[in-house]
Design a protein around this motif. Structure first.
Motif, short mmCIF file in Angstrom:
data_model
loop_
_atom_site.label_atom_id
_atom_site.label_comp_id
_atom_site.label_asym_id
_atom_site.label_seq_id
_atom_site.Cartn_x
_atom_site.Cartn_y
_atom_site.Cartn_z
N ARG A 130 52.02 37.56 26.30
CA ARG A 130 51.21 37.95 27.77
C ARG A 130 50.24 37.74 26.09
NH1 ARG A 130 48.47 42.33 25.59
NH2 ARG A 130 46.75 43.11 28.01
N HIS A 134 46.80 36.18 26.49
CA HIS A 134 45.88 36.55 26.76
C HIS A 134 44.39 36.93 25.73
CE1 HIS A 134 42.93 40.74 27.22
NE2 HIS A 134 43.98 40.49 29.00
N THR A 139 43.57 36.00 31.50
CA THR A 139 44.49 37.15 31.22
C THR A 139 45.31 37.70 32.71
OG1 THR A 139 41.87 37.86 32.50
CG2 THR A 139 41.78 37.39 29.83
N ASP A 140 45.47 36.78 32.91
CA ASP A 140 46.06 37.42 33.65
C ASP A 140 47.89 36.62 35.62
OD1 ASP A 140 45.96 34.99 34.82
OD2 ASP A 140 44.58 34.85 37.00
N TRP A 141 48.62 36.84 33.45
CA TRP A 141 49.49 35.93 33.15
C TRP A 141 51.01 37.36 33.33
CZ3 TRP A 141 53.71 36.51 30.54
CH2 TRP A 141 54.85 35.64 31.16
N GLN A 142 51.11 36.86 34.15
CA GLN A 142 52.96 38.04 34.07
C GLN A 142 53.77 37.81 34.66
OE1 GLN A 142 52.88 41.30 37.63
NE2 GLN A 142 50.78 39.90 37.37
#
Length: 364
Positions: A130, A134, A139-142
């Motif tokens: 992340r 990021h 910015t939306d990786w998880q």
């Protein structure tokens, strides 16, 4: 609690490597999000952690950290660094699969078995991936599935949970990467490999760093109710520093924070005044913040602590001293089987012998 196993770790490795390869065409010399390291250095650090975890667990190393260093050739391309992460992650998965459930190895956050090392590996993979992606615009990786929840349950029993952000938001907040409403962002944080579970509570050891912060007036890395921490917890934390200065500090034989599972607030402290003496005797003490008293949490915390203590071969008796007029504390000790052993100026003395002491005496 569902343990973190090799399958969940394998999934996290695959997801992290896929995300890193997707940004391999970008400039990895920029700082990773929230870190002083570059994206490149962060990924090399990640590979080093995964390899080190694998080596510790595979070698059943219990005396400290192996003198192992992992690096990458200076001009290794980002794709090669992603390969390094994948290889080191698979090494850790193999070590987790090979280790029996009774295997233990050393880590600064406390000794751990295969589930602990799997959770640590997954945490490093998820968080540092992340940080890198990021910084590079994703910015939306998880991680998918229940990875974040498994990491939280295993390593962060003391961390408040986010309602809106779910487990991933809670994990980011627990590691200083996000905010939770009404709480300051974490500037320092740690996880707990060997927290002691109890009914409605979990005990997290207050190590030297947290103890110094508590003694100085801080929160020790815990979230407290408005009426905490108590004076007893701060005093006990100060004794950790003193014991360390004179060479008498023994991990496990100091104070623990009592964390209430319903809201992940630290509501008091319980612990030992020191390691067992030559006769195998150790003194215990405890306190709760006023708002948490009368709930049974002190009883369950001391029960969990005594269970751990009598699992250590050096201990033969637990002792406690209570002021004459502290009726709730007398009741706590009575419920756990402590018996009165006299009184003095400091109060009423209690003792609890090792549960199997009678059997040993009968067989001698």
């Amino acid at each position: 609690m569902t343990p973190m196993g090799p399958h969940a770790l394998d999934r996290t490795v695959s997801e992290a490597v896929r995300a890193l390869r997707a940004v391999a065409h970008l400039d990895w010399s920029v700082p990773a999000a929230g870190l002083e390291w570059s994206c490149r250095d962060t990924v090399v650090h990640l590979a080093g952690d995964l390899t080190g975890f694998a080596a510790q667990l595979a070698g059943r190393v219990t005396g400290g950290c192996l003198p192992l260093t992992v690096g990458a050739a200076p001009r290794t391309a980002p794709t090669g660094l992603a390969d390094l992460v994948e290889a080191s992650g698979r090494l850790l998965s193999a070590a987790v699969r090979d280790a029996g459930q009774d295997a233990r190895a050393w880590h600064p956050a406390g000794p751990a078995g295969p589930d602990g090392f799997a959770a640590m590996g997954a945490a490093e993979l998820a968080l540092h991936t992340r940080d890198v992606v990021h910084a590079l615009g994703v910015t939306d990786w998880q991680p998918s599935g229940d990875t974040a929840r498994l990491i939280l349950d295993r390593l962060f029993p003391h961390a408040p949970r986010s309602v809106e952000g779910g487990p991933w938001g809670s994990l980011l907040a627990a590691t200083g990467r996000a905010d939770l409403p009404g709480l300051p962002r974490r500037r320092e944080w740690r996880w707990y490999n060997d927290a002691l579970p109890g009914v409605g509570v979990v005990l997290c050891e207050i190590g030297p760093s947290a103890a110094a912060d508590l003694y100085a007036g801080g929160d020790g890395g815990f979230v407290w109710p408005d009426d905490g921490p108590g004076e007893g917890t701060r005093i006990a934390s100060g004794m950790v520093g003193l014991a360390r200065e004179v060479g008498e500090y023994r991990p496990g034989w100091g104070p623990y924070a009592i964390v209430r599972l319903s809201d992940r607030r630290a509501i008091g402290g319980v612990g030992f005044h020191g390691a067992p003496d030559p006769d195998g005797h150790a003194e215990v003490g405890y306190d709760l913040v006023p708002s948490a008293r009368g709930t049974g949490h002190a009883t369950e915390a001391l029960r969990a602590l005594a269970g751990w203590a009598f699992g250590q071969p050096a201990l033969t008796e637990l002792h406690a001293t209570v002021e004459e007029d502290n009726l709730p504390s007398h009741a706590v000790l009575a419920r756990l089987g402590f018996r009165k052993a006299g009184s003095g100026e400091d109060g009423v003395r209690y003792l609890l012998p090792r549960p199997d002491a009678g059997e040993q005496d009968a067989g001698e």
